[in-house]
Write an enzyme that holds these catalytic residues in place. Structure first.
Site: not given
Ligand code: PEP
Ligand code: MG
Length: 544
Positions: A188, A431, A455
């Protein structure tokens, strides 16, 4: 000149001075002191400095995020003056003849433990606050006399790694680029760097940490992942040129503003933007995105030192909806857990947090948190075009429970006479492989799917997205992932739902044609990539 190689996670060039990221978690030693009066004086000065800093932070927060969110810093100022807290520190210094840092640290531990053991969730959350103010005082004791960085020069932030909560709290106006020794490109922190439109390189290696010093001149190439410490004249010239070319390219893309997302043979697609907070709205509006495809609401929780109240959340969601003036805004319910840890949630440490207590699992186990967020969301729905999306779904029964809570929240709002929109779309993230495989069962229950490829990749390929060492094994174009997306798209459409992609893969323009052929209805990307994806769509011809 020394060159380090990492992985570029946002392509752009930066040249400037290094600032080594300082964590406020000081390791405190117990030191015997003769002059306890002098120690008390040092303590007073450090407290005074802490109050002044908090006052400045409060003023900034008040301007940028409003009174409700700024209030916590006022509480911190009051806590520093709390009699019990101060009596404890003073008595440890005087009775044990020890240094002030140690007395503050011991007091912080005792008070934090006391708060954590209380029944009341509000008081439990004070545990993180007392640690926070104590770390600040200890930091000020350690740099006694040192001036806070007051100049506004933009710097290259260098760190071992940055947690998302640390990244959101950085002063964005002062960041030229990020470089971290560790970390992975789907973390993130990397996503935040993209959202914030700043060059970032991760995984520069342990030796990088030994080579950096505050104030050293450096250059970062976010395309190649190279970091040049004290670059020679030729390198500076080359990178300056690359930076100018880069800016020219970005300027050319600006010409696509106001144009449609339509292929050469006439197929249309929505291109939306991903955001992590209210302050990213400006970037979304500037990007000409057609809506917001993913508002990662957990950042409201990460930025806060206590559970954001219904009012605070309502104000944030309302602001986003109003700013988007009727365009679609999809807000994802909180996705705390895994790499996004928040002290005041008091989550137990897990061996495999990505496979653990995360996202919807927390919401369904602690319905009071979930209901507060849903109330705020439904209330805000009266001010725009809202979609609510739920993360980490793996089963039909989870979705049944979620929908029951939504109904409960709506009926209590109705009873209280509080207005909300009756056309809020409900969707889920695809996901987990489980969600994709049973997408035929899930699709009839929702209005839309949004594929979280970050994910979905981690769980399908069994590759921890936080682990940089595993990156060579991560094939983001793996057939298994593409088949799961295609299967979800077919099942969505067969059941009258639409489907988007909001993971980082949505911005991979080498896949734009593939996604269009699958019938994906929406791609949601960092605001900085909206025009790049529009360009790719407009150059695609599906008739061939
Ligand atoms: C993902 O998992 O692709 C998603 C958009 O959520 P995050 O990256 O916040 O886990
Ligand atoms: Mg995600």
């Amino acid at each position: 000149m020394t060159v380090f190689n990492g992985k570029g996670v946002y392509g752009a060039i930066a040249l400037g001075k290094i600032s080594v990221f300082k964590r406020r978690e000081a390791k405190v030693k117990r030191v015997h002191v003769e002059d306890t009066q002098a120690e008390l004086k040092r303590l007073e000065e450090a407290k005074q400095r802490s109050v002044e800093q908090l006052q400045q932070i409060y003023d900034k927060a008040l301007r940028e995020v409003g009174e409700a969110n700024a209030q916590i810093f006022e509480i911190h100022i009051m806590m520093i003056d709390d009699d019990d807290y101060n009596d404890s520190i003073q008595s440890i210094i005087e009775t044990q003849s020890v240094n002030a840092e140690y007395a503050v640290a011991v007091t912080a531990d005792n008070f934090a433990e006391m708060f954590a053991s209380m029944e009341d969730a509000y008081m439990q959350a004070r545990s993180a606050d007392v640690k926070d103010i104590s770390n600040r005082i200890i930091g000020n004791l350690s740099d006694a006399g040192a001036d806070e960085e007051t100049d506004n020069e933009k710097v290259i932030i260098c760190a071992d790694d940055l947690a998302p909560s640390e990244t959101v709290l950085l002063d964005k106006d002062r960041v030229l680029a990020f470089v971290t020794a560790f970390g992975s490109s789907n973390s993130h922190t990397a996503i935040l760097a993209r959202n914030m439109n700043i060059p970032a390189v991760i995984g520069a290696g342990e030796e990088f940490l030994n080579a950096i010093k505050d104030g050293t001149f450096a250059a970062v190439d976010g395309y190649t992942g190279e970091i040049f410490i004290e670059p020679d004249e030729q390198t500076v010239e080359r990178l300056e040129k690359k930076r100018c070319e880069d800016e020219d390219k970005k300027r050319l893309l600006q010409e696509l503003k106001g144009k449609e997302n339509v292929t050469l043979d006439g197929k249309r697609i929505n291109i939306f933007a991903n955001i992590g907070g209210v302050d990213h709205i400006g970037a979304v509006l500037a990007s000409d995105a057609g809506g917001i495809g993913l508002f990662r609401s957990e950042f409201l929780y990460l930025e806060s030192s206590d559970y954001p109240t219904e009012e605070q959340q309502f104000a944030a969601y309302k602001k986003v909806l109003e700013s988007m003036a009727g365009k679609k805004v999809i807000i994802r319910t909180l996705d705390i857990g895994a790499d996004k840890q928040v002290d005041y949630f008091g989550l137990a440490k897990e061996d495999n947090p990505a496979l653990g207590f995360r996202a919807i699992r927390i919401c369904l186990t602690r319905p009071e948190i979930f209901k507060t967020q849903l109330r705020a969301l439904y209330r805000a729905s009266a001010f725009g075009n809202l979609g609510i999306m739920f993360p980490m779904i793996t089963s039909v029964s989870e979705l049944e429970k979620i929908k029951a809570v939504c109904e409960e929240v709506k009926s209590s709002l109705k009873q209280e006479g509080i207005p909300f929109s009756d056309s809020v779309e409900l969707g889920i993230m695809i996901e987990t492989p489980a969600a994709a495989v049973i997408s035929d069962r899930l699709a009839p229950m929702v209005d839309f799917f949004s594929v979280g490829t970050n994910d979905l990749t981690q769980y399908t390929l069994a590759c921890d997205r936080q682990n940089a060492a595993i990156e060579p094994f991560v094939d983001t174009h793996h057939e298994a992932i593409l088949r799961l997306i295609e299967m979800s798209a077919k099942n969505a459409h067969a059941n009258g739902a639409w489907i988007g992609i909001c993971g980082e893969l949505a911005a991979d323009t080498t896949l734009t044609e593939t996604f269009l052929r699958m019938g994906i209805d929406e791609l949601s990307v960092s605001p900085t990539f909206v025009l790049k994806v529009r360009d790719a769509v407009r150059k695609t011809d599906l008739s061939k």
